[in-house]
Design a protein around this motif. Structure first.
Motif, PDB file in Angstrom:
ATOM      1  N   ILE A 137      53.655  44.618  24.476  1.00 30.28           N
ATOM      2  CA  ILE A 137      53.914  44.734  25.300  1.00 30.28           C
ATOM      3  C   ILE A 137      53.058  44.007  26.584  1.00 30.28           C
ATOM      4  O   ILE A 137      53.511  43.131  27.907  1.00 30.28           O
ATOM      5  CB  ILE A 137      54.402  45.971  25.790  1.00 30.28           C
ATOM      6  N   GLU A 138      51.897  44.244  26.169  1.00 32.60           N
ATOM      7  CA  GLU A 138      51.032  43.509  27.332  1.00 32.60           C
ATOM      8  C   GLU A 138      50.663  42.349  26.715  1.00 32.60           C
ATOM      9  O   GLU A 138      51.028  41.442  28.126  1.00 32.60           O
ATOM     10  CB  GLU A 138      49.306  43.955  27.054  1.00 32.60           C
ATOM     11  N   GLN A 139      51.269  41.694  25.937  1.00 32.73           N
ATOM     12  CA  GLN A 139      51.492  40.378  26.113  1.00 32.73           C
ATOM     13  C   GLN A 139      52.425  39.869  27.022  1.00 32.73           C
ATOM     14  O   GLN A 139      52.045  37.973  27.671  1.00 32.73           O
ATOM     15  CB  GLN A 139      51.245  39.603  24.738  1.00 32.73           C
ATOM     16  N   ILE A 140      53.091  40.533  26.382  1.00 31.84           N
ATOM     17  CA  ILE A 140      54.604  39.446  27.090  1.00 31.84           C
ATOM     18  C   ILE A 140      54.440  40.012  28.651  1.00 31.84           C
ATOM     19  O   ILE A 140      54.420  39.142  29.411  1.00 31.84           O
ATOM     20  CB  ILE A 140      56.301  40.937  26.846  1.00 31.84           C
ATOM     21  N   ILE A 141      53.850  40.977  29.321  1.00 31.36           N
ATOM     22  CA  ILE A 141      53.746  40.625  30.788  1.00 31.36           C
ATOM     23  C   ILE A 141      52.167  40.508  31.431  1.00 31.36           C
ATOM     24  O   ILE A 141      52.924  39.168  31.955  1.00 31.36           O
ATOM     25  CB  ILE A 141      53.200  42.247  31.085  1.00 31.36           C
ATOM     26  N   SER A 142      51.400  39.486  30.422  1.00 26.78           N
ATOM     27  CA  SER A 142      50.502  39.051  30.841  1.00 26.78           C
ATOM     28  C   SER A 142      51.291  37.599  30.928  1.00 26.78           C
ATOM     29  O   SER A 142      51.014  36.559  31.556  1.00 26.78           O
ATOM     30  CB  SER A 142      49.134  38.788  29.844  1.00 26.78           C
ATOM     31  N   THR A 143      51.723  37.391  29.755  1.00 27.81           N
ATOM     32  CA  THR A 143      52.350  35.836  29.626  1.00 27.81           C
ATOM     33  C   THR A 143      53.214  35.823  31.015  1.00 27.81           C
ATOM     34  O   THR A 143      53.567  35.100  31.243  1.00 27.81           O
ATOM     35  CB  THR A 143      52.949  35.786  28.429  1.00 27.81           C
ATOM     36  N   ASN A 144      54.360  36.582  31.495  1.00 29.79           N
ATOM     37  CA  ASN A 144      54.878  36.868  32.169  1.00 29.79           C
ATOM     38  C   ASN A 144      54.797  36.979  33.587  1.00 29.79           C
ATOM     39  O   ASN A 144      55.248  37.161  34.050  1.00 29.79           O
ATOM     40  CB  ASN A 144      56.456  37.066  32.372  1.00 29.79           C
ATOM     41  N   LYS A 145      53.622  36.877  33.804  1.00 36.48           N
ATOM     42  CA  LYS A 145      52.678  37.889  35.039  1.00 36.48           C
ATOM     43  C   LYS A 145      53.007  36.974  36.151  1.00 36.48           C
ATOM     44  O   LYS A 145      53.559  37.051  37.621  1.00 36.48           O
ATOM     45  CB  LYS A 145      51.514  37.959  35.030  1.00 36.48           C
ATOM     46  N   HIS A 146      52.414  35.598  36.438  1.00 37.34           N
ATOM     47  CA  HIS A 146      53.476  35.158  37.886  1.00 37.34           C
ATOM     48  C   HIS A 146      54.624  34.679  37.642  1.00 37.34           C
ATOM     49  O   HIS A 146      54.580  35.228  39.638  1.00 37.34           O
ATOM     50  CB  HIS A 146      53.099  33.633  37.772  1.00 37.34           C
ATOM     51  N   ASP A 147      55.521  35.730  37.028  1.00 34.82           N
ATOM     52  CA  ASP A 147      56.999  36.081  37.687  1.00 34.82           C
ATOM     53  C   ASP A 147      56.910  37.437  38.275  1.00 34.82           C
ATOM     54  O   ASP A 147      58.610  37.525  38.544  1.00 34.82           O
ATOM     55  CB  ASP A 147      57.932  35.956  36.376  1.00 34.82           C
ATOM     56  N   ARG A 148      56.221  38.391  38.348  1.00 30.10           N
ATOM     57  CA  ARG A 148      55.962  39.271  38.464  1.00 30.10           C
ATOM     58  C   ARG A 148      55.414  40.125  39.531  1.00 30.10           C
ATOM     59  O   ARG A 148      54.283  40.242  39.119  1.00 30.10           O
ATOM     60  CB  ARG A 148      56.732  40.911  37.720  1.00 30.10           C
ATOM     61  N   GLU A 149      55.696  40.533  40.434  1.00 30.75           N
ATOM     62  CA  GLU A 149      54.766  41.140  41.648  1.00 30.75           C
ATOM     63  C   GLU A 149      54.196  42.142  41.791  1.00 30.75           C
ATOM     64  O   GLU A 149      52.945  43.005  41.037  1.00 30.75           O
ATOM     65  CB  GLU A 149      54.855  41.485  43.365  1.00 30.75           C
ATOM     66  N   ASP A 150      55.349  42.608  40.656  1.00 31.75           N
ATOM     67  CA  ASP A 150      53.932  44.528  39.668  1.00 31.75           C
ATOM     68  C   ASP A 150      53.678  44.328  38.463  1.00 31.75           C
ATOM     69  O   ASP A 150      53.476  45.436  38.158  1.00 31.75           O
ATOM     70  CB  ASP A 150      55.832  44.907  39.493  1.00 31.75           C
ATOM     71  N   ALA A 151      53.632  42.821  37.841  1.00 33.38           N
ATOM     72  CA  ALA A 151      52.660  43.237  37.003  1.00 33.38           C
ATOM     73  C   ALA A 151      51.253  43.925  36.395  1.00 33.38           C
ATOM     74  O   ALA A 151      51.095  44.635  35.692  1.00 33.38           O
ATOM     75  CB  ALA A 151      52.300  42.000  36.536  1.00 33.38           C
ATOM     76  N   THR A 152      51.267  43.233  38.127  1.00 31.16           N
ATOM     77  CA  THR A 152      49.295  44.258  37.620  1.00 31.16           C
ATOM     78  C   THR A 152      49.848  45.533  37.257  1.00 31.16           C
ATOM     79  O   THR A 152      48.439  46.355  36.686  1.00 31.16           O
ATOM     80  CB  THR A 152      48.724  44.004  39.403  1.00 31.16           C
ATOM     81  N   TYR A 153      50.519  46.418  38.276  1.00 31.38           N
ATOM     82  CA  TYR A 153      50.835  47.721  38.706  1.00 31.38           C
ATOM     83  C   TYR A 153      51.167  48.432  36.947  1.00 31.38           C
ATOM     84  O   TYR A 153      50.894  49.091  36.224  1.00 31.38           O
ATOM     85  CB  TYR A 153      51.518  47.900  39.368  1.00 31.38           C
ATOM     86  N   TRP A 154      52.246  47.238  36.260  1.00 31.99           N
ATOM     87  CA  TRP A 154      52.816  47.695  34.592  1.00 31.99           C
ATOM     88  C   TRP A 154      51.535  47.575  33.943  1.00 31.99           C
ATOM     89  O   TRP A 154      51.676  48.033  32.940  1.00 31.99           O
ATOM     90  CB  TRP A 154      53.832  46.681  34.412  1.00 31.99           C
ATOM     91  N   LEU A 155      50.642  47.026  34.571  1.00 29.26           N
ATOM     92  CA  LEU A 155      49.578  46.671  32.981  1.00 29.26           C
ATOM     93  C   LEU A 155      48.657  47.157  33.510  1.00 29.26           C
ATOM     94  O   LEU A 155      47.392  47.823  32.161  1.00 29.26           O
ATOM     95  CB  LEU A 155      49.060  45.153  33.757  1.00 29.26           C
ATOM     96  N   PHE A 156      48.245  47.938  34.271  1.00 32.44           N
ATOM     97  CA  PHE A 156      47.627  49.542  35.026  1.00 32.44           C
ATOM     98  C   PHE A 156      47.839  50.635  33.838  1.00 32.44           C
ATOM     99  O   PHE A 156      47.398  50.841  32.848  1.00 32.44           O
ATOM    100  CB  PHE A 156      47.829  50.211  35.981  1.00 32.44           C
ATOM    101  N   THR A 157      49.150  50.742  34.617  1.00 31.77           N
ATOM    102  CA  THR A 157      49.701  51.834  33.351  1.00 31.77           C
ATOM    103  C   THR A 157      49.708  52.083  32.171  1.00 31.77           C
ATOM    104  O   THR A 157      49.688  52.781  30.923  1.00 31.77           O
ATOM    105  CB  THR A 157      51.101  52.334  33.531  1.00 31.77           C
ATOM    106  N   LEU A 158      49.982  50.496  31.618  1.00 29.73           N
ATOM    107  CA  LEU A 158      49.852  50.467  29.136  1.00 29.73           C
ATOM    108  C   LEU A 158      48.475  50.461  29.288  1.00 29.73           C
ATOM    109  O   LEU A 158      48.773  50.746  28.763  1.00 29.73           O
ATOM    110  CB  LEU A 158      50.235  48.746  29.337  1.00 29.73           C
ATOM    111  N   ASP A 159      47.299  49.521  30.091  1.00 23.42           N
ATOM    112  CA  ASP A 159      45.822  49.797  30.039  1.00 23.42           C
ATOM    113  C   ASP A 159      45.563  51.874  29.339  1.00 23.42           C
ATOM    114  O   ASP A 159      45.508  52.053  28.957  1.00 23.42           O
ATOM    115  CB  ASP A 159      45.076  50.053  30.744  1.00 23.42           C
ATOM    116  N   TYR A 160      46.739  52.580  30.490  1.00 24.88           N
ATOM    117  CA  TYR A 160      46.116  53.858  30.457  1.00 24.88           C
ATOM    118  C   TYR A 160      47.345  54.113  29.317  1.00 24.88           C
ATOM    119  O   TYR A 160      46.645  54.682  28.185  1.00 24.88           O
ATOM    120  CB  TYR A 160      47.092  54.029  31.838  1.00 24.88           C
ATOM    121  N   GLY A 161      48.247  53.878  28.403  1.00 23.13           N
ATOM    122  CA  GLY A 161      48.646  54.313  27.255  1.00 23.13           C
ATOM    123  C   GLY A 161      48.022  53.850  25.771  1.00 23.13           C
ATOM    124  O   GLY A 161      47.755  53.913  25.205  1.00 23.13           O
TER     125      GLY A 161
END
Length: 184
Positions: A137-161
């Protein structure tokens, strides 16, 4: 402002993304939120109905040939305000984890050593699979990061997990090692 349950706020938050239909909301929950916040399919539509009744969102119905009408939900100004007010409030309580392996281990002297080790190994394997899922999931979000303003916050929650899962994997190893040394 009226206080709503966490499911309502979660769905208000989801409506800030491109997910606007009940089906799309369920997909996002299954792919993202479900790893740390459970919302059943049966909660989505009653919550959407409440959100519309409370004028936190509007519903737009569009016809699709050969398919049922599609309902799309959009936050209203009132919905945005309710979400922002909730987001600004401090967390009310630290969540309590319900963990079956810990419960069984707590009463572990009443079962065989072999069975305890089997459960710990199985739990560790499942955690390792979860960690791999999170990494994907992290790879998918990071790859498409430029497409989403929320990606940084999604990655924070993913890092916690990922960190919690990694710690649990390490705990399994240490517990099995201690158990095998006779710490039962």
């Amino acid at each position: 402002m009226k206080k709503y349950n966490h499911t309502t706020y979660a769905i208000l938050g989801i409506l800030t993304t491109e997910c606007k239909s009940g089906y799309a909301i369920k997909q996002l929950i299954d792919q993202s939120l479900n790893h740390f916040w459970k919302i059943s399919y049966g909660q989505i539509y009653p919550t959407l109905k409440l959100i519309v009744e409370e004028e936190l969102a509007t519903v737009h119905i569009s016809s699709q040939e050969g398919k049922p009408d599609r309902k799309e939900y959009h936050l209203t100004q009132k919905g945005n305000i309710a979400l922002k007010e909730w987001l600004e409030k401090p967390v009310e309580q630290i969540p309590v984890e319900r963990n079956e392996i810990l419960l069984k281990l707590f009463f572990g002297r009443h079962r065989s050593k072999e069975n305890t080790l089997l459960h710990l190994r199985d739990y560790k394997r499942k955690l390792e699979e979860r960690f791999e899922t999170y990494s994907g999931i992290e790879q998918i979000i990071s790859t498409n990061k430029h497409d989403r303003e929320d990606a940084t916050y999604w990655l924070f929650t993913l890092d916690y997990g990922k960190r919690i899962t990694k710690a649990a994997i390490e705990w399994c190893g240490a517990t099995m090692e201690q158990f095998l040394k006779g710490g039962n």
